[in-house]
Write a protein that holds these residues in place. Structure first.
Motif, PDB file in Angstrom:
ATOM      1  N   SER A 117       4.856  -2.711   1.051  1.00 42.71           N
ATOM      2  CA  SER A 117       5.000  -1.373   1.607  1.00 42.71           C
ATOM      3  C   SER A 117       3.601  -0.761   1.594  1.00 42.71           C
ATOM      4  CB  SER A 117       5.985  -0.579   0.745  1.00 42.71           C
ATOM      5  OG  SER A 117       5.812   0.787   0.980  1.00 42.71           O
ATOM      6  N   ILE A 118       2.965  -0.769   2.742  1.00 42.22           N
ATOM      7  CA  ILE A 118       1.551  -0.366   2.832  1.00 42.22           C
ATOM      8  C   ILE A 118       1.371   0.650   3.951  1.00 42.22           C
ATOM      9  CG2 ILE A 118      -0.827  -1.209   2.935  1.00 42.22           C
ATOM     10  CD1 ILE A 118       0.232  -4.046   2.621  1.00 42.22           C
ATOM     11  N   GLU A 119       0.681   1.737   3.607  1.00 46.19           N
ATOM     12  CA  GLU A 119       0.409   2.759   4.609  1.00 46.19           C
ATOM     13  C   GLU A 119      -0.884   2.472   5.363  1.00 46.19           C
ATOM     14  OE1 GLU A 119       0.949   7.323   3.527  1.00 46.19           O
ATOM     15  OE2 GLU A 119       0.885   5.990   1.784  1.00 46.19           O
ATOM     16  N   TYR A 120      -1.883   1.964   4.634  1.00 44.80           N
ATOM     17  CA  TYR A 120      -3.211   1.737   5.217  1.00 44.80           C
ATOM     18  C   TYR A 120      -3.589   0.263   5.021  1.00 44.80           C
ATOM     19  CZ  TYR A 120      -3.558   6.845   4.895  1.00 44.80           C
ATOM     20  OH  TYR A 120      -3.339   8.201   5.017  1.00 44.80           O
TER      21      TYR A 120
ATOM     22  N   THR B  49      -5.607  -1.968   6.487  1.00 44.51           N
ATOM     23  CA  THR B  49      -7.031  -2.336   6.476  1.00 44.51           C
ATOM     24  C   THR B  49      -7.675  -1.940   5.149  1.00 44.51           C
ATOM     25  OG1 THR B  49      -7.053  -1.785   8.823  1.00 44.51           O
ATOM     26  CG2 THR B  49      -9.189  -2.152   7.787  1.00 44.51           C
ATOM     27  N   GLU B  50      -7.439  -0.690   4.744  1.00 45.58           N
ATOM     28  CA  GLU B  50      -8.081  -0.175   3.531  1.00 45.58           C
ATOM     29  C   GLU B  50      -7.500  -0.831   2.277  1.00 45.58           C
ATOM     30  OE1 GLU B  50      -7.008   1.648   6.073  1.00 45.58           O
ATOM     31  OE2 GLU B  50      -8.911   2.390   6.871  1.00 45.58           O
ATOM     32  N   CYS B  51      -6.247  -1.231   2.357  1.00 43.90           N
ATOM     33  CA  CYS B  51      -5.621  -1.948   1.237  1.00 43.90           C
ATOM     34  C   CYS B  51      -6.350  -3.282   1.021  1.00 43.90           C
ATOM     35  CB  CYS B  51      -4.138  -2.159   1.543  1.00 43.90           C
ATOM     36  SG  CYS B  51      -3.296  -3.187   0.351  1.00 43.90           S
TER      37      CYS B  51
ATOM     38  N   ARG C 273       0.690  -2.668  -6.960  1.00 43.34           N
ATOM     39  CA  ARG C 273       0.797  -1.257  -6.596  1.00 43.34           C
ATOM     40  C   ARG C 273       0.175  -0.996  -5.220  1.00 43.34           C
ATOM     41  NH1 ARG C 273       0.625   2.656 -11.370  1.00 43.34           N
ATOM     42  NH2 ARG C 273       1.878   1.604 -12.947  1.00 43.34           N
ATOM     43  N   LEU C 274      -1.002  -1.583  -4.983  1.00 46.65           N
ATOM     44  CA  LEU C 274      -1.686  -1.351  -3.702  1.00 46.65           C
ATOM     45  C   LEU C 274      -0.883  -1.947  -2.543  1.00 46.65           C
ATOM     46  CD1 LEU C 274      -5.413  -1.997  -4.733  1.00 46.65           C
ATOM     47  CD2 LEU C 274      -4.359   0.211  -4.213  1.00 46.65           C
TER      48      LEU C 274
ATOM     49  N   LYS D 158       7.841  -4.810  -8.623  1.00 41.45           N
ATOM     50  CA  LYS D 158       7.093  -5.038  -9.856  1.00 41.45           C
ATOM     51  C   LYS D 158       7.283  -6.490 -10.323  1.00 41.45           C
ATOM     52  CE  LYS D 158       6.861  -3.216 -14.481  1.00 41.45           C
ATOM     53  NZ  LYS D 158       5.617  -3.960 -14.746  1.00 41.45           N
TER      54      LYS D 158
END
Lengths: 210, 210
Positions: free
Chosen positions: B146-149, B151-153, B191-192, B197
């Motif tokens: 589940s990632i919003e960004y 590229t930045e992740c 987390r990123l 978990k």
């Protein structure tokens, strides 16, 4: 007769002169002789205080880091400021401002000074991690943070923040890209700290860039 | 008559020689003349291919990064391996092995070669981010991430992984501290990436250090 105070002043004089020369000429191009000439001391006097040019550099950087840490501590003690704001303000305040000179900052970003940056990063993380750690624990207690590895959480945040925003030659972002990079950084910090979503985004104005 | 193939071979010969000299003598102590002597070419020939020693260094590093990226791509195409394992394996495979020589690795960690490392980090992130990005999107589609960004992740994970485990002179961790540092890194990656978990902890044996 020389007093302890004189000795400390002499040491400071060497450090201040070397700091100026390293910035003006670059570390590699500055010799111990160059420093001796400006401070007007004998070689033996220099080696009474420092064993090498490298040792002078480390002492300068430790001073710069300590100056930043002092600013951070002052903010972190302000109990009237909410915890999250305090942490963000302290992290931003500890950046070395090198007397605010743009010229000096540019100089430090030149390739020759990469060595200086490297030592700075190591010493900054070493100094700032134990300063920020109690704040992490306070945040966990207050139920604002959910962190399993507080030390490593701070280490990661300090490293990312420094490499992304203080040390612009790894990521060659354009000014157009910055707003998104800041938002992504805050979102990633929220994940690492285990805050509620959006908790840090309200602090975005601190960056003064959006 | 010289052919295009000859020109490419000559360029490669300069790069290979320079790579060896930079590692043996250090970048600062190697001159263009040193390179000329070993390859046995005239100054003019060198400057036909490269405008400066700095340009040679960048070309060498781009080659090293490309070698790593090729290994990563090979693994990422292995559709039979589960996504998370593929990503972890690719990230570990792309590390430059410098022909597996411990001696060369040590040399690269010396302060003088910090310049080389810096360019490596910049080029590695530039090359690996677009390679890993489709995998992030695949993971989001599969509901693993589940990632919003995205590229930045990836940028953050590559930066943290490199600075913490491939470039050991920022964090001076002892071997006793490593197991905890690896566990914390995997937890922070979870987390990123926004995984469940413990999703990455089962991959811990890949690090072969616990």
């Amino acid at each position: 007769m020389k007093t302890v105070k004189d000795a400390e002043l002499r040491r400071q004089e060497i450090l201040m002169t070397a700091r100026e020369l390293f910035i003006k000429k670059g570390y590699d191009k500055t010799s111990v002789n160059d420093i001796l000439k400006v401070v007007d001391i004998a070689k033996g006097t220099f080696y009474y205080y420092f064993s090498s040019k490298e040792e002078v550099l480390e002492a300068i950087i430790i001073d710069i880091v300590e100056e930043g840490a002092t600013k951070a501590r002052r903010i972190l003690n302000e109990q009237s400021i909410p915890l999250l704001n305090r942490i963000m303000m302290a992290m931003m305040a500890q950046k070395p401002d090198f007397e605010g000179s743009e010229e000096i900052k540019e100089e430090l970003h030149k390739v020759e000074n990469v060595k200086l940056h490297r030592i700075y990063l190591r010493e900054m993380i070493k100094k700032m991690t134990p300063i920020l750690e109690p704040l992490m624990l306070e945040g966990i207690d207050q139920g604002i943070f959910s962190i399993e590895y507080p030390t490593e959480c701070i280490e990661s945040i300090l490293l990312l923040g420094h490499m992304m925003f203080d040390d612009s030659d790894v990521f060659e972002w354009t000014s157009d890209e910055f707003p998104k990079k800041i938002q992504a950084f805050l979102s990633n910090m929220e994940r690492l700290l285990g805050t509620k979503k959006g908790e840090l985004e309200i602090l975005i104005q601190m960056f003064g860039q959006l």
